[in-house]
Design a protein around this motif. Structure first.
Motif, PDB file in Angstrom:
ATOM      1  N   TYR A 146     -12.348  -2.556  -3.655  1.00 56.74           N
ATOM      2  CA  TYR A 146     -12.935  -2.611  -2.311  1.00 56.74           C
ATOM      3  C   TYR A 146     -14.460  -2.504  -2.345  1.00 56.74           C
ATOM      4  CZ  TYR A 146      -8.407  -2.356   0.152  1.00 56.74           C
ATOM      5  OH  TYR A 146      -7.166  -2.628   0.680  1.00 56.74           O
ATOM      6  N   VAL A 199      -4.832   0.173  11.876  1.00 58.28           N
ATOM      7  CA  VAL A 199      -5.572  -0.517  10.812  1.00 58.28           C
ATOM      8  C   VAL A 199      -5.652   0.307   9.524  1.00 58.28           C
ATOM      9  CG1 VAL A 199      -7.917   0.226  11.521  1.00 58.28           C
ATOM     10  CG2 VAL A 199      -7.598  -1.966  10.327  1.00 58.28           C
ATOM     11  N   GLY A 200      -5.724   1.626   9.666  1.00 56.97           N
ATOM     12  CA  GLY A 200      -5.797   2.492   8.480  1.00 56.97           C
ATOM     13  C   GLY A 200      -4.439   2.776   7.860  1.00 56.97           C
ATOM     14  N   LYS A 221       0.833  -1.205   0.000  1.00 56.68           N
ATOM     15  CA  LYS A 221       0.000   0.000   0.000  1.00 56.68           C
ATOM     16  C   LYS A 221       0.873   1.263   0.000  1.00 56.68           C
ATOM     17  CE  LYS A 221      -4.025  -2.177   2.215  1.00 56.68           C
ATOM     18  NZ  LYS A 221      -4.851  -2.206   3.461  1.00 56.68           N
ATOM     19  N   LEU A 244     -16.748  -3.208   0.576  1.00 52.45           N
ATOM     20  CA  LEU A 244     -16.631  -2.374   1.782  1.00 52.45           C
ATOM     21  C   LEU A 244     -17.272  -1.000   1.601  1.00 52.45           C
ATOM     22  CD1 LEU A 244     -12.877  -3.149   2.646  1.00 52.45           C
ATOM     23  CD2 LEU A 244     -14.907  -4.206   3.649  1.00 52.45           C
ATOM     24  N   TYR A 279      -6.601   7.165   1.742  1.00 53.08           N
ATOM     25  CA  TYR A 279      -5.336   6.471   2.048  1.00 53.08           C
ATOM     26  C   TYR A 279      -4.789   5.778   0.791  1.00 53.08           C
ATOM     27  CZ  TYR A 279      -2.893   2.262   4.057  1.00 53.08           C
ATOM     28  OH  TYR A 279      -2.032   1.234   4.368  1.00 53.08           O
ATOM     29  N   LEU A 335     -10.446   5.106   3.728  1.00 46.59           N
ATOM     30  CA  LEU A 335      -9.705   4.049   3.020  1.00 46.59           C
ATOM     31  C   LEU A 335      -9.370   4.507   1.595  1.00 46.59           C
ATOM     32  CD1 LEU A 335      -8.624   1.085   2.795  1.00 46.59           C
ATOM     33  CD2 LEU A 335     -10.966   0.386   2.240  1.00 46.59           C
ATOM     34  N   THR A 348      -5.851  -8.075  10.010  1.00 46.03           N
ATOM     35  CA  THR A 348      -6.141  -6.771   9.397  1.00 46.03           C
ATOM     36  C   THR A 348      -5.739  -5.617  10.308  1.00 46.03           C
ATOM     37  OG1 THR A 348      -7.986  -7.748   8.192  1.00 46.03           O
ATOM     38  CG2 THR A 348      -8.008  -5.344   8.440  1.00 46.03           C
ATOM     39  N   ASN A 397      -2.041  -0.118   7.430  1.00 44.84           N
ATOM     40  CA  ASN A 397      -1.563  -1.491   7.680  1.00 44.84           C
ATOM     41  C   ASN A 397      -0.720  -2.079   6.545  1.00 44.84           C
ATOM     42  OD1 ASN A 397      -3.651  -1.958   5.924  1.00 44.84           O
ATOM     43  ND2 ASN A 397      -4.727  -3.439   7.201  1.00 44.84           N
ATOM     44  N   ARG A 441      -2.252 -14.674   3.517  1.00 43.51           N
ATOM     45  CA  ARG A 441      -2.981 -13.923   4.545  1.00 43.51           C
ATOM     46  C   ARG A 441      -2.318 -14.121   5.919  1.00 43.51           C
ATOM     47  NH1 ARG A 441      -7.251 -10.254   3.661  1.00 43.51           N
ATOM     48  NH2 ARG A 441      -8.280 -11.035   5.527  1.00 43.51           N
ATOM     49  N   PHE A 481     -15.560   3.516   7.355  1.00 45.61           N
ATOM     50  CA  PHE A 481     -14.159   3.847   7.069  1.00 45.61           C
ATOM     51  C   PHE A 481     -13.855   3.928   5.572  1.00 45.61           C
ATOM     52  CE2 PHE A 481     -14.248  -0.817   7.692  1.00 45.61           C
ATOM     53  CZ  PHE A 481     -13.637  -1.260   6.521  1.00 45.61           C
ATOM     54  N   ARG A 517       2.404  -7.262   8.915  1.00 45.07           N
ATOM     55  CA  ARG A 517       1.742  -6.156   9.620  1.00 45.07           C
ATOM     56  C   ARG A 517       2.181  -6.086  11.078  1.00 45.07           C
ATOM     57  NH1 ARG A 517      -4.043  -7.708   6.970  1.00 45.07           N
ATOM     58  NH2 ARG A 517      -4.093  -6.220   5.236  1.00 45.07           N
ATOM     59  N   HIS A 552      -1.929  -5.529   1.345  1.00 51.04           N
ATOM     60  CA  HIS A 552      -3.194  -6.196   1.033  1.00 51.04           C
ATOM     61  C   HIS A 552      -2.897  -7.599   0.528  1.00 51.04           C
ATOM     62  CE1 HIS A 552      -7.077  -7.132  -0.761  1.00 51.04           C
ATOM     63  NE2 HIS A 552      -6.385  -7.583  -1.792  1.00 51.04           N
TER      64      HIS A 552
END
Ligand code: UDP
Length: 159
Positions: A60, A120-121, A20, A63, A75, A72, A102, A123, A96, A68, A113, A126
Protein backbone atom coordinates in the motif's frame (compact mmCIF):
# COMPACT_ATOMS: atom_id res chain seq x y z
CA UNK A 1 -12.02 -24.07 -32.58
CA UNK A 2 -13.59 -25.89 -29.68
CA UNK A 3 -10.59 -28.06 -28.95
CA UNK A 4 -7.97 -25.83 -30.47
CA UNK A 5 -5.49 -23.65 -28.69
CA UNK A 6 -6.48 -20.16 -29.80
CA UNK A 7 -7.13 -19.34 -26.16
CA UNK A 8 -3.59 -20.30 -25.28
CA UNK A 9 -2.24 -17.82 -27.83
CA UNK A 10 -4.17 -14.90 -26.37
CA UNK A 11 -2.23 -12.49 -24.22
CA UNK A 12 -3.55 -13.51 -20.81
CA UNK A 13 -3.53 -11.06 -17.95
CA UNK A 14 -2.91 -11.91 -14.34
CA UNK A 15 -4.22 -10.09 -11.28
CA UNK A 16 -3.51 -10.18 -7.57
CA UNK A 17 -6.65 -10.85 -5.52
CA UNK A 18 -6.64 -10.99 -1.73
CA UNK A 19 -9.27 -12.03 0.79
CA UNK A 20 -8.60 -9.60 3.65
CA UNK A 21 -8.55 -10.58 7.36
CA UNK A 22 -12.28 -9.89 7.79
CA UNK A 23 -13.11 -12.23 4.89
CA UNK A 24 -11.06 -14.99 6.54
CA UNK A 25 -12.68 -14.33 9.95
CA UNK A 26 -16.19 -14.21 8.49
CA UNK A 27 -15.86 -17.35 6.37
CA UNK A 28 -16.15 -15.53 3.06
CA UNK A 29 -13.00 -16.93 1.44
CA UNK A 30 -14.89 -19.60 -0.51
CA UNK A 31 -17.39 -17.03 -1.81
CA UNK A 32 -14.58 -14.84 -3.13
CA UNK A 33 -12.72 -17.76 -4.70
CA UNK A 34 -16.00 -19.15 -6.04
CA UNK A 35 -16.85 -15.97 -7.95
CA UNK A 36 -13.52 -16.05 -9.80
CA UNK A 37 -13.62 -19.82 -10.35
CA UNK A 38 -17.18 -19.82 -11.69
CA UNK A 39 -16.50 -16.82 -13.92
CA UNK A 40 -13.92 -18.94 -15.73
CA UNK A 41 -10.67 -17.45 -14.54
CA UNK A 42 -7.75 -19.73 -13.83
CA UNK A 43 -6.19 -19.95 -10.39
CA UNK A 44 -2.40 -19.84 -10.71
CA UNK A 45 -1.34 -19.17 -7.08
CA UNK A 46 -2.97 -19.38 -3.64
CA UNK A 47 -1.80 -19.23 -0.03
CA UNK A 48 -2.83 -18.28 3.50
CA UNK A 49 -0.44 -15.64 4.85
CA UNK A 50 -0.09 -13.64 8.06
CA UNK A 51 1.56 -10.66 6.38
CA UNK A 52 4.29 -8.61 8.04
CA UNK A 53 3.58 -4.90 8.42
CA UNK A 54 6.57 -4.21 6.11
CA UNK A 55 4.98 -6.27 3.30
CA UNK A 56 1.71 -4.35 3.66
CA UNK A 57 3.54 -1.03 3.78
CA UNK A 58 5.11 -1.91 0.45
CA UNK A 59 1.84 -3.22 -0.97
CA UNK A 60 0.00 0.00 0.00
CA UNK A 61 2.98 2.32 -0.59
CA UNK A 62 0.92 4.77 -2.69
CA UNK A 63 -1.44 5.32 0.27
CA UNK A 64 1.18 5.96 2.97
CA UNK A 65 0.30 9.67 3.32
CA UNK A 66 -3.45 9.09 3.67
CA UNK A 67 -5.14 9.73 7.02
CA UNK A 68 -6.59 6.21 7.01
CA UNK A 69 -3.19 4.52 6.47
CA UNK A 70 -2.55 3.62 10.17
CA UNK A 71 -6.02 2.10 10.55
CA UNK A 72 -5.56 0.28 7.23
CA UNK A 73 -2.29 -1.22 8.55
CA UNK A 74 -3.99 -2.30 11.82
CA UNK A 75 -6.84 -3.87 9.87
CA UNK A 76 -4.60 -5.69 7.39
CA UNK A 77 -2.16 -7.03 10.03
CA UNK A 78 -4.98 -8.23 12.31
CA UNK A 79 -4.98 -11.79 10.96
CA UNK A 80 -4.27 -14.04 8.03
CA UNK A 81 -5.23 -13.14 4.47
CA UNK A 82 -5.69 -15.39 1.46
CA UNK A 83 -3.37 -14.27 -1.33
CA UNK A 84 -4.11 -15.44 -4.86
CA UNK A 85 -3.35 -14.85 -8.50
CA UNK A 86 -6.04 -15.30 -11.15
CA UNK A 87 -5.39 -15.44 -14.86
CA UNK A 88 -7.62 -14.72 -17.84
CA UNK A 89 -8.68 -12.32 -20.53
CA UNK A 90 -9.06 -8.78 -19.12
CA UNK A 91 -8.94 -10.19 -15.57
CA UNK A 92 -7.51 -7.00 -14.01
CA UNK A 93 -10.39 -4.68 -14.95
CA UNK A 94 -13.08 -7.36 -14.78
CA UNK A 95 -11.74 -8.47 -11.38
CA UNK A 96 -12.17 -4.91 -10.09
CA UNK A 97 -15.74 -4.87 -11.44
CA UNK A 98 -16.43 -8.17 -9.67
CA UNK A 99 -15.09 -6.76 -6.36
CA UNK A 100 -17.22 -3.61 -6.65
CA UNK A 101 -16.45 -0.03 -5.60
CA UNK A 102 -13.86 0.51 -2.84
CA UNK A 103 -16.53 1.91 -0.53
CA UNK A 104 -19.25 -0.73 -0.01
CA UNK A 105 -21.80 2.11 0.31
CA UNK A 106 -21.26 2.53 -3.42
CA UNK A 107 -20.65 -1.09 -4.44
CA UNK A 108 -23.53 -2.47 -6.47
CA UNK A 109 -25.46 -5.50 -5.26
CA UNK A 110 -24.11 -8.51 -7.12
CA UNK A 111 -20.52 -7.44 -6.55
CA UNK A 112 -18.46 -9.13 -3.83
CA UNK A 113 -18.21 -6.00 -1.67
CA UNK A 114 -21.79 -5.01 -2.47
CA UNK A 115 -23.08 -8.36 -1.31
CA UNK A 116 -20.89 -9.01 1.73
CA UNK A 117 -19.68 -5.73 3.28
CA UNK A 118 -20.82 -2.38 4.64
CA UNK A 119 -17.83 -0.18 5.49
CA UNK A 120 -14.75 0.91 3.52
CA UNK A 121 -12.38 -0.10 6.34
CA UNK A 122 -13.88 -3.63 6.32
CA UNK A 123 -14.36 -4.17 2.61
CA UNK A 124 -13.16 -7.83 2.63
CA UNK A 125 -11.12 -8.00 -0.56
CA UNK A 126 -8.36 -6.47 -2.66
CA UNK A 127 -7.80 -6.53 -6.41
CA UNK A 128 -5.03 -4.94 -8.47
CA UNK A 129 -6.12 -1.71 -10.17
CA UNK A 130 -3.87 -1.90 -13.27
CA UNK A 131 -1.86 -4.47 -15.20
CA UNK A 132 1.33 -2.75 -14.01
CA UNK A 133 0.29 -2.87 -10.34
CA UNK A 134 -0.83 -6.47 -10.77
CA UNK A 135 2.66 -7.50 -11.88
CA UNK A 136 4.20 -5.50 -9.00
CA UNK A 137 1.84 -7.08 -6.42
CA UNK A 138 2.30 -10.61 -7.78
CA UNK A 139 6.09 -10.25 -7.43
CA UNK A 140 5.66 -8.85 -3.93
CA UNK A 141 3.33 -11.57 -2.62
CA UNK A 142 4.54 -14.52 -4.70
CA UNK A 143 8.31 -14.28 -4.90
CA UNK A 144 8.22 -18.05 -5.43
CA UNK A 145 6.29 -17.51 -8.65
CA UNK A 146 2.97 -18.82 -9.92
CA UNK A 147 1.93 -22.23 -11.25
CA UNK A 148 1.89 -22.97 -14.96
CA UNK A 149 -0.87 -25.47 -15.81
CA UNK A 150 -3.36 -25.99 -18.59
CA UNK A 151 -7.03 -25.99 -17.75
CA UNK A 152 -9.31 -28.54 -19.45
CA UNK A 153 -11.97 -25.78 -19.52
CA UNK A 154 -9.95 -23.51 -21.79
CA UNK A 155 -11.83 -24.45 -24.97
CA UNK A 156 -15.20 -24.07 -23.20
CA UNK A 157 -14.42 -20.60 -21.87
CA UNK A 158 -12.55 -19.02 -24.79
CA UNK A 159 -13.60 -19.24 -28.44
N1 UDP B 1 -9.58 2.53 2.68
C1 UDP B 1 -10.07 3.06 3.87
N2 UDP B 1 -10.59 4.30 3.86
C2 UDP B 1 -10.67 5.07 2.74
C3 UDP B 1 -10.17 4.53 1.53
C4 UDP B 1 -9.63 3.26 1.53
O1 UDP B 1 -10.01 2.39 4.90
O2 UDP B 1 -11.17 6.20 2.79
C5 UDP B 1 -9.00 1.18 2.67
C6 UDP B 1 -9.95 0.17 2.01
O3 UDP B 1 -9.84 -1.06 2.74
C7 UDP B 1 -9.37 0.04 0.63
C8 UDP B 1 -7.88 0.19 0.90
O4 UDP B 1 -7.80 1.16 1.92
O5 UDP B 1 -9.70 -1.19 0.03
C9 UDP B 1 -7.04 0.61 -0.27
O6 UDP B 1 -7.59 1.78 -0.83
P1 UDP B 1 -7.66 2.00 -2.41
O7 UDP B 1 -8.04 3.43 -2.64
O8 UDP B 1 -6.38 1.52 -3.03
O9 UDP B 1 -8.90 1.10 -2.85
P2 UDP B 1 -9.00 -0.36 -3.51
O10 UDP B 1 -7.97 -0.42 -4.62
O11 UDP B 1 -8.76 -1.38 -2.43
O12 UDP B 1 -10.40 -0.45 -4.04
Amino acid sequence: SLHGSRGLCMAMERTYIMAKPDAVQRGLVSDIIGRFEKKGYKLVALKLVKPARSLLEEHYDSLKDKAFFPSLMDYMTSGPVVAMVWEGKNVVATGRTMLGATNPLESAPGTIRGDFSIEVGRNICHGSDSVENAEREIKLWFGEGTIDWSSHSQGWIYE
